[in-house]
Enzyme design. Structure first.
Site, PDB file in Angstrom:
ATOM      1  N   LYS A 192      -1.988   1.644   5.706  1.00  0.00           N
ATOM      2  CA  LYS A 192      -3.247   0.892   5.719  1.00  0.00           C
ATOM      3  C   LYS A 192      -3.411   0.226   4.364  1.00  0.00           C
ATOM      4  O   LYS A 192      -3.762   0.865   3.365  1.00  0.00           O
ATOM      5  CB  LYS A 192      -4.459   1.802   5.965  1.00  0.00           C
ATOM      6  CG  LYS A 192      -5.713   0.963   6.203  1.00  0.00           C
ATOM      7  CD  LYS A 192      -6.979   1.661   5.799  1.00  0.00           C
ATOM      8  CE  LYS A 192      -7.610   1.220   4.524  1.00  0.00           C
ATOM      9  NZ  LYS A 192      -7.815  -0.201   4.314  1.00  0.00           N
ATOM     10  N   GLU A 268      -3.535   9.975  -5.564  1.00  0.00           N
ATOM     11  CA  GLU A 268      -3.334   9.406  -6.905  1.00  0.00           C
ATOM     12  C   GLU A 268      -4.584   8.589  -7.170  1.00  0.00           C
ATOM     13  O   GLU A 268      -4.802   7.560  -6.542  1.00  0.00           O
ATOM     14  CB  GLU A 268      -2.057   8.562  -6.902  1.00  0.00           C
ATOM     15  CG  GLU A 268      -1.517   8.300  -8.286  1.00  0.00           C
ATOM     16  CD  GLU A 268      -2.056   7.030  -8.861  1.00  0.00           C
ATOM     17  OE1 GLU A 268      -3.081   7.123  -9.590  1.00  0.00           O
ATOM     18  OE2 GLU A 268      -1.505   5.963  -8.582  1.00  0.00           O
ATOM     19  N   CYS A 303      -4.779   1.936 -12.709  1.00  0.00           N
ATOM     20  CA  CYS A 303      -5.319   3.283 -12.905  1.00  0.00           C
ATOM     21  C   CYS A 303      -4.795   3.899 -14.191  1.00  0.00           C
ATOM     22  O   CYS A 303      -5.420   4.775 -14.750  1.00  0.00           O
ATOM     23  CB  CYS A 303      -5.017   4.167 -11.713  1.00  0.00           C
ATOM     24  SG  CYS A 303      -3.275   4.393 -11.451  1.00  0.00           S
ATOM     25  N   GLU A 398     -14.423   4.808 -15.063  1.00  0.00           N
ATOM     26  CA  GLU A 398     -13.297   3.898 -14.838  1.00  0.00           C
ATOM     27  C   GLU A 398     -13.859   2.511 -14.520  1.00  0.00           C
ATOM     28  O   GLU A 398     -14.522   2.313 -13.503  1.00  0.00           O
ATOM     29  CB  GLU A 398     -12.447   4.395 -13.657  1.00  0.00           C
ATOM     30  CG  GLU A 398     -11.212   3.555 -13.459  1.00  0.00           C
ATOM     31  CD  GLU A 398     -10.356   4.020 -12.291  1.00  0.00           C
ATOM     32  OE1 GLU A 398     -10.869   4.133 -11.174  1.00  0.00           O
ATOM     33  OE2 GLU A 398      -9.154   4.249 -12.513  1.00  0.00           O
TER      34      GLU A 398
HETATM   35  N1  LIG Z   1      -6.372   4.627  -8.782  1.00  0.00           N
HETATM   36  C1  LIG Z   1      -6.212   3.380  -8.455  1.00  0.00           C
HETATM   37  O1  LIG Z   1      -5.115   2.881  -8.531  1.00  0.00           O
HETATM   38  C2  LIG Z   1      -7.362   2.592  -7.929  1.00  0.00           C
HETATM   39  C3  LIG Z   1      -8.655   2.840  -8.323  1.00  0.00           C
HETATM   40  N2  LIG Z   1      -9.665   2.086  -7.833  1.00  0.00           N
HETATM   41  C4  LIG Z   1     -11.033   2.354  -8.320  1.00  0.00           C
HETATM   42  O2  LIG Z   1     -11.923   2.372  -7.235  1.00  0.00           O
HETATM   43  C5  LIG Z   1     -12.960   1.426  -7.440  1.00  0.00           C
HETATM   44  C6  LIG Z   1     -13.402   0.905  -6.098  1.00  0.00           C
HETATM   45  O3  LIG Z   1     -12.359   0.190  -5.468  1.00  0.00           O
HETATM   46  P1  LIG Z   1     -12.114   0.351  -3.907  1.00  0.00           P
HETATM   47  O4  LIG Z   1     -11.170  -0.690  -3.454  1.00  0.00           O
HETATM   48  O5  LIG Z   1     -13.432   0.421  -3.225  1.00  0.00           O
HETATM   49  O6  LIG Z   1     -11.363   1.774  -3.853  1.00  0.00           O
HETATM   50  P2  LIG Z   1     -11.190   2.785  -2.670  1.00  0.00           P
HETATM   51  O7  LIG Z   1     -10.661   4.048  -3.231  1.00  0.00           O
HETATM   52  O8  LIG Z   1     -12.445   2.904  -1.876  1.00  0.00           O
HETATM   53  O9  LIG Z   1     -10.075   2.096  -1.742  1.00  0.00           O
HETATM   54  C7  LIG Z   1      -8.709   2.508  -1.694  1.00  0.00           C
HETATM   55  C8  LIG Z   1      -8.266   2.541  -0.237  1.00  0.00           C
HETATM   56  O10 LIG Z   1      -9.059   3.486   0.487  1.00  0.00           O
HETATM   57  C9  LIG Z   1      -9.632   2.857   1.635  1.00  0.00           C
HETATM   58  N3  LIG Z   1     -10.939   3.442   1.926  1.00  0.00           N
HETATM   59  C10 LIG Z   1     -12.134   3.051   1.415  1.00  0.00           C
HETATM   60  N4  LIG Z   1     -13.119   3.806   1.933  1.00  0.00           N
HETATM   61  C11 LIG Z   1     -12.535   4.690   2.777  1.00  0.00           C
HETATM   62  C12 LIG Z   1     -13.039   5.739   3.617  1.00  0.00           C
HETATM   63  N5  LIG Z   1     -14.345   5.998   3.703  1.00  0.00           N
HETATM   64  N6  LIG Z   1     -12.157   6.465   4.328  1.00  0.00           N
HETATM   65  C13 LIG Z   1     -10.848   6.191   4.257  1.00  0.00           C
HETATM   66  N7  LIG Z   1     -10.315   5.203   3.518  1.00  0.00           N
HETATM   67  C14 LIG Z   1     -11.148   4.465   2.770  1.00  0.00           C
HETATM   68  C15 LIG Z   1      -9.724   1.398   1.234  1.00  0.00           C
HETATM   69  O11 LIG Z   1      -9.864   0.568   2.364  1.00  0.00           O
HETATM   70  C16 LIG Z   1      -8.425   1.204   0.486  1.00  0.00           C
HETATM   71  O12 LIG Z   1      -7.361   1.019   1.376  1.00  0.00           O
HETATM   72  C17 LIG Z   1     -12.365   0.407  -8.375  1.00  0.00           C
HETATM   73  O13 LIG Z   1     -13.348  -0.287  -9.072  1.00  0.00           O
HETATM   74  C18 LIG Z   1     -11.531   1.270  -9.251  1.00  0.00           C
HETATM   75  O14 LIG Z   1     -12.316   1.860 -10.255  1.00  0.00           O
HETATM   76  C19 LIG Z   1      -9.439   1.099  -6.918  1.00  0.00           C
HETATM   77  C20 LIG Z   1      -8.167   0.809  -6.494  1.00  0.00           C
HETATM   78  C21 LIG Z   1      -7.019   1.518  -7.028  1.00  0.00           C
HETATM   79  N1  BAL Z   2      -0.329   1.918 -12.517  1.00  0.00           N
HETATM   80  C1  BAL Z   2       0.211   1.873 -11.229  1.00  0.00           C
HETATM   81  C2  BAL Z   2      -0.494   2.775 -10.283  1.00  0.00           C
HETATM   82  C3  BAL Z   2      -1.913   2.431 -10.023  1.00  0.00           C
HETATM   83  O1  BAL Z   2      -2.552   1.660 -10.711  1.00  0.00           O
HETATM   84  O2  BAL Z   2      -2.435   2.971  -9.067  1.00  0.00           O
END
Ligand SMILES: NC(=O)C1=CN([C@@H]2O[C@H](COP(=O)(O)OP(=O)(O)OC[C@H]3O[C@@H](n4cnc5c(N)ncnc54)[C@H](O)[C@@H]3O)[C@@H](O)[C@H]2O)C=CC1
Ligand code: BAL
Length: 505
Positions: A192, A268, A303, A398
């Site tokens: 997804k 992660e 991240c 973050e």
């Molecule tokens: N650790 C990382 O690499 C990431 C961290 N983030 C952080 O998260 C913040 C919000 O970004 P989002 O895109 O909203 O992150 P998110 O964690 O909500 O989204 C990541 C994935 O989870 C899915 N998702 C969202 N809500 C869900 C639910 N209720 N049940 C199952 N799957 C779900 C999303 O559609 C996407 O595919 C960003 O501002 C950032 O701080 C966002 C993306 C990557």
């Molecule tokens: N730094 C690569 C992994 C991530 O941002 O989720």
């Protein structure tokens, strides 16, 4: 091979690309069963790119049925490791053939600078697939030391049907980190992608099919978190979910697993990663370049981005001056122009989140050492904020944008305390000329990756993941990722001379 093209060449490629629009299930593109779609836009221009299938639980159920059938009949799982390797290496070659198209598609969909898509995201994606393909026919199972009356094999078997829920910040690379080891191990996957960035995932699935990965083994279900992510998390016939994204959504997956079939969950999640610069750091120009790159590449939408600079008070002004000088080389603008190192943020929603931190600056009377401005559209200039207190949300939360906070310290132990003073523990960098201090810092900072006198995440051979609220359940990349996608099985074979009656105790 992965050298960037010119802006004109990238723009010409953009005009020729056919955009995928449907989910990819059982070897074919399919619209959502409901017929619904959602819009995906180019964040750099706001232009509509495509209408994509907005799937829901019925599409997830269909994909799981097909993925399960593929797993059970063994069309992929039962190939020899060498045979899976051959197909995966062919898949990697096909990705290589399409490297320019994939770089442009990634940039259009996410706002990332095409230069980075071309020189980092695409080659690292291909390398990750190759690395796991090359690994899989070199892994041996074990026998256990149980004596001569039994042969006890300890073997690893593919875990089954895997759900991979992806973020938008590295759509291609996070896809590869998940499907590389999962496919190599023999699993079937249901991916997804994030709502914001579906296009490269769909194209990669199509190329995987073309390379000979059988129908049903690699499926992509497009749509929202609630509509697709939650049904994946709660599904009774998915054996494992691997997730990259925010910590709050990661927590949800632990609940989904508890409320369904106790599927394995690997998370992660977020980070608030320190760069600790001691006053004996040897080459401050190099440190300045590393800290700037760690903080601002990929617009800080990373991240493992350096988001807190912890610097010895004696050298703070000197280091900030050098960082400002180096940042003058970083241009912001059209992501399809390879001269630009700062592209657009991924969406207006995310831009509003990042901007809310900049709005605090005047309110809190903070000193902006560099940047601090936004530009028309969803662009944020690289911003360095001095004098940030550990109590501030700039220090603790973050931001996931090009915003770096600066806090000073006066001793090694103060630096360690500050570095560990957040709920996260993903990555850290330390800069010092002293081996003793480098080792003390890298052992005492609670983070999954610590780099010394450099910034980075290692390569395909090194595990990636976090301590504390940055992760759960396993590591991406490296031989250790293989453990995530496999179950351990003990097979005990009695080879004694005893009768059946004697063996049943
Ligand atoms: N650790 C990382 O690499 C990431 C961290 N983030 C952080 O998260 C913040 C919000 O970004 P989002 O895109 O909203 O992150 P998110 O964690 O909500 O989204 C990541 C994935 O989870 C899915 N998702 C969202 N809500 C869900 C639910 N209720 N049940 C199952 N799957 C779900 C999303 O559609 C996407 O595919 C960003 O501002 C950032 O701080 C966002 C993306 C990557
Ligand atoms: N730094 C690569 C992994 C991530 O941002 O989720």
């Amino acid at each position: 091979m992965h050298e960037p093209l010119t802006a004109a060449e990238y723009r010409a490629i953009a005009k020729t690309i056919t955009l995928p629009t449907s989910a990819f299930i059982d070897g074919a593109f399919r619209p959502a069963q409901s017929g619904k779609t959602f819009e995906t836009k180019n964040p750099a221009t706001g232009d509509l790119l495509a209408e994509i299938s907005a799937c829901d639980s019925s599409d997830v159920d269909f994909a799981v049925t097909k993925a399960r059938a593929a797993f059970e009949d063994g069309r992929w799982r039962l190939l020899s490791p060498g045979e899976r390797k051959r197909v995966l290496l062919g898949f990697a070659r096909l990705l290589e053939d399409h490297r320019h198209e994939l770089a442009v598609l990634e940039s259009l969909d996410s706002g990332k600078p095409v230069r980075e898509c071309q020189t980092v995201d695409v080659p690292d994606t291909i390398h990750t697939i190759r690395w796991h393909a090359e690994l899989i026919d070199k892994l041996y199972d074990h026998t256990a030391p149980v004596g001569a009356s039994a042969l006890t094999m300890v073997v690893r078997e593919p875990i089954g049907v895997v759900g991979a829920v992806l973020p938008w910040n590295f759509p291609l690379l996070m896809l590869a980190w998940k499907i590389g080891p999962a496919l190599a191990a023999g699993c079937s996957v249901i991916v997804k992608p994030a709502l914001e960035t579906t296009l490269t995932t769909l194209r990669v699935a199509e190329l995987a099919h073309e390379a000979g990965i059988p129908a049903g083994v690699f499926n992509v279900v497009t749509g929202g978190g609630k509509e697709v992510g939650e049904p994946i998390g709660l599904h009774m016939d998915i054996d494992m979910v691997t997730f990259t994204g925010s910590t709050p959504t990661g927590r949800r997956f632990l609940r989904y697993a508890a409320d369904s079939n106790l599927k394995r969950i690997v998370l992660e999640c977020g980070g608030k990663n320190p760069a600790v610069v001691m006053d004996d750091a040897e080459d401050l120009d190099l440190v300045a370049e590393q800290v700037v790159t760690g903080a601002f590449w990929n617009m800080g939408e990373n991240c493992s981005a350096t988001s807190r600079l912890l610097v010895h008070a004696n050298i703070k002004d000197d280091l900030l001056a050098r960082m400002g000088a180096y940042l003058r080389e970083w241009k912001t603008g059209d992501p399809l122009d390879p001269e630009n190192r700062i592209g657009a943020l991924v969406s207006p929603t995310h831009f509003a989140k990042v901007k809310s931190y900049l709005d605090d600056l005047t309110k809190d009377k903070l000193v902006v050492a560099h940047g601090g401005e936004t530009r028309e559209g969803v662009y944020v200039e690289p911003t360095i904020i001095d004098g940030v207190s550990p109590a501030s949300r700039l220090f603790r939360e973050e931001i996931f944008g090009p915003v770096l906070s600066v806090t000073t310290f006066n001793s090694l132990s103060e630096a360690i305390t500050l570095a560990n003073d957040t709920p996260y523990g993903l990555a850290a960098s330390v800069y010092t000329g002293s081996l003793r201090k480098a080792i003390r810092l890298s052992r005492e900072i609670r983070a999954g990756v610590v780099t010394v006198n450099c910034f980075g995440e290692g390569d395909a051979s090194t595990p990636f993941g976090g301590f504390k609220e940055s992760g759960f359940g396993g590591r991406d990349k490296s031989i250790f990722a293989h453990d995530q996608y496999t179950e351990l099985k003990t097979i005990w074979i009695d080879v004694s001379e005893r009768s059946v009656d004697e063996t049943v105790r």
